[in-house]
Scaffold this motif. Sequence first.
Motif, PDB file in Angstrom:
ATOM      1  N   THR A  53       6.964  -3.958   6.586  1.00 38.78           N
ATOM      2  CA  THR A  53       7.665  -2.358   7.510  1.00 38.78           C
ATOM      3  C   THR A  53       6.902  -1.160   6.488  1.00 38.78           C
ATOM      4  OG1 THR A  53       9.646  -4.145   7.205  1.00 38.78           O
ATOM      5  CG2 THR A  53       9.841  -1.955   6.322  1.00 38.78           C
ATOM      6  N   THR A  54       6.770  -0.139   7.528  1.00 32.69           N
ATOM      7  CA  THR A  54       5.268   0.749   6.548  1.00 32.69           C
ATOM      8  C   THR A  54       6.710   1.873   6.983  1.00 32.69           C
ATOM      9  OG1 THR A  54       4.160   0.259   8.049  1.00 32.69           O
ATOM     10  CG2 THR A  54       3.751   2.772   8.027  1.00 32.69           C
ATOM     11  N   HIS A  80       5.008  -2.138   3.379  1.00 36.57           N
ATOM     12  CA  HIS A  80       6.070  -3.626   1.920  1.00 36.57           C
ATOM     13  C   HIS A  80       6.039  -4.755   2.862  1.00 36.57           C
ATOM     14  CE1 HIS A  80       6.552  -0.576  -0.978  1.00 36.57           C
ATOM     15  NE2 HIS A  80       7.532  -0.154   0.190  1.00 36.57           N
ATOM     16  N   GLY A  81       5.832  -6.139   2.486  1.00 32.78           N
ATOM     17  CA  GLY A  81       6.325  -7.386   3.067  1.00 32.78           C
ATOM     18  C   GLY A  81       5.090  -7.775   3.520  1.00 32.78           C
ATOM     19  N   PRO A  82       5.077  -9.196   3.398  1.00 32.38           N
ATOM     20  CA  PRO A  82       4.129 -10.608   3.388  1.00 32.38           C
ATOM     21  C   PRO A  82       2.987 -10.512   3.956  1.00 32.38           C
ATOM     22  CG  PRO A  82       6.330 -11.636   4.401  1.00 32.38           C
ATOM     23  CD  PRO A  82       6.684  -9.675   4.386  1.00 32.38           C
ATOM     24  N   LEU A  83       2.594  -9.689   4.849  1.00 27.42           N
ATOM     25  CA  LEU A  83       1.983  -8.999   5.740  1.00 27.42           C
ATOM     26  C   LEU A  83       0.747  -8.051   4.845  1.00 27.42           C
ATOM     27  CD1 LEU A  83       1.888 -10.841   8.968  1.00 27.42           C
ATOM     28  CD2 LEU A  83       1.113 -11.847   6.819  1.00 27.42           C
ATOM     29  N   ALA A  84       1.939  -7.585   4.249  1.00 32.46           N
ATOM     30  CA  ALA A  84       1.561  -5.558   3.722  1.00 32.46           C
ATOM     31  C   ALA A  84      -0.333  -5.739   3.368  1.00 32.46           C
ATOM     32  CB  ALA A  84       2.218  -5.580   3.218  1.00 32.46           C
ATOM     33  N   MET A 138       0.654  -1.311  -0.016  1.00 27.47           N
ATOM     34  CA  MET A 138      -0.157   0.001  -0.033  1.00 27.47           C
ATOM     35  C   MET A 138       1.068   1.388  -0.055  1.00 27.47           C
ATOM     36  SD  MET A 138      -2.473   1.526   2.964  1.00 27.47           S
ATOM     37  CE  MET A 138      -0.976   2.308   3.634  1.00 27.47           C
ATOM     38  N   ARG A 139       0.112   2.068  -0.288  1.00 28.23           N
ATOM     39  CA  ARG A 139       1.122   3.908  -0.630  1.00 28.23           C
ATOM     40  C   ARG A 139       0.374   4.617  -0.743  1.00 28.23           C
ATOM     41  NH1 ARG A 139       6.383   6.279  -3.162  1.00 28.23           N
ATOM     42  NH2 ARG A 139       5.253   8.247  -3.721  1.00 28.23           N
ATOM     43  N   TYR A 140       0.537   5.820  -0.408  1.00 29.75           N
ATOM     44  CA  TYR A 140      -1.193   6.663   0.195  1.00 29.75           C
ATOM     45  C   TYR A 140      -0.117   8.003   0.054  1.00 29.75           C
ATOM     46  CZ  TYR A 140      -4.920   9.281   0.824  1.00 29.75           C
ATOM     47  OH  TYR A 140      -5.521  10.465   1.114  1.00 29.75           O
ATOM     48  N   VAL A 186      -2.991  -6.022   6.317  1.00 30.49           N
ATOM     49  CA  VAL A 186      -2.874  -4.659   6.964  1.00 30.49           C
ATOM     50  C   VAL A 186      -3.686  -3.798   6.271  1.00 30.49           C
ATOM     51  CG1 VAL A 186      -1.456  -2.371   8.615  1.00 30.49           C
ATOM     52  CG2 VAL A 186      -0.977  -5.574   8.304  1.00 30.49           C
ATOM     53  N   GLY A 187      -3.192  -3.664   4.060  1.00 32.75           N
ATOM     54  CA  GLY A 187      -3.760  -2.407   3.622  1.00 32.75           C
ATOM     55  C   GLY A 187      -5.312  -3.090   3.982  1.00 32.75           C
ATOM     56  N   VAL A 188      -5.526  -3.878   3.363  1.00 36.00           N
ATOM     57  CA  VAL A 188      -7.188  -4.546   3.837  1.00 36.00           C
ATOM     58  C   VAL A 188      -7.713  -3.652   5.250  1.00 36.00           C
ATOM     59  CG1 VAL A 188      -9.431  -6.032   4.143  1.00 36.00           C
ATOM     60  CG2 VAL A 188      -7.322  -6.252   2.193  1.00 36.00           C
TER      61      VAL A 188
END
Length: 141
Positions: A83-84, A106-110, A1-3, A113-115
Amino acid sequence: MRYDTTVDIAASPDAVWGVLEDVEAWPRWTRSMTSVRRTAAGHLLPGEHVKVRQPGLPAADWTVTAVDPGASFTWVSKSPGVTTSGTHVVAPTASGSRVTLTIEQHGPLAPLVGVMLGGKTRRFVEIEAAGLRDRLEHETA
């Protein structure tokens, strides 16, 4: 995710940087932070650790990874699987300053976490930008 979000502020880049770099004072002008504690005093420096508490989220440890004094800083927080990074950029404009705030995960759970937290994350970035503008424009008015 990027914002990313960008806000124009009717204040000089030096004034904006002074407020932005004073991270421990952020809870006074943005509802997106309840407390911010640094491990050092003075100007932000790469390698410095900062503990941030935000409404409805667990406390996060951030490490300052880059500083261009007067212009930008980036900090990074790591948790299992994510990693944020948060980047804060100040640029001069004809009428003051333009601030761009970016949050990236970024990362496997990103994706998960984004959802789960993407909406809250975007709201907090918008609240921070609006609070920064209001703090500076009210002070200089």
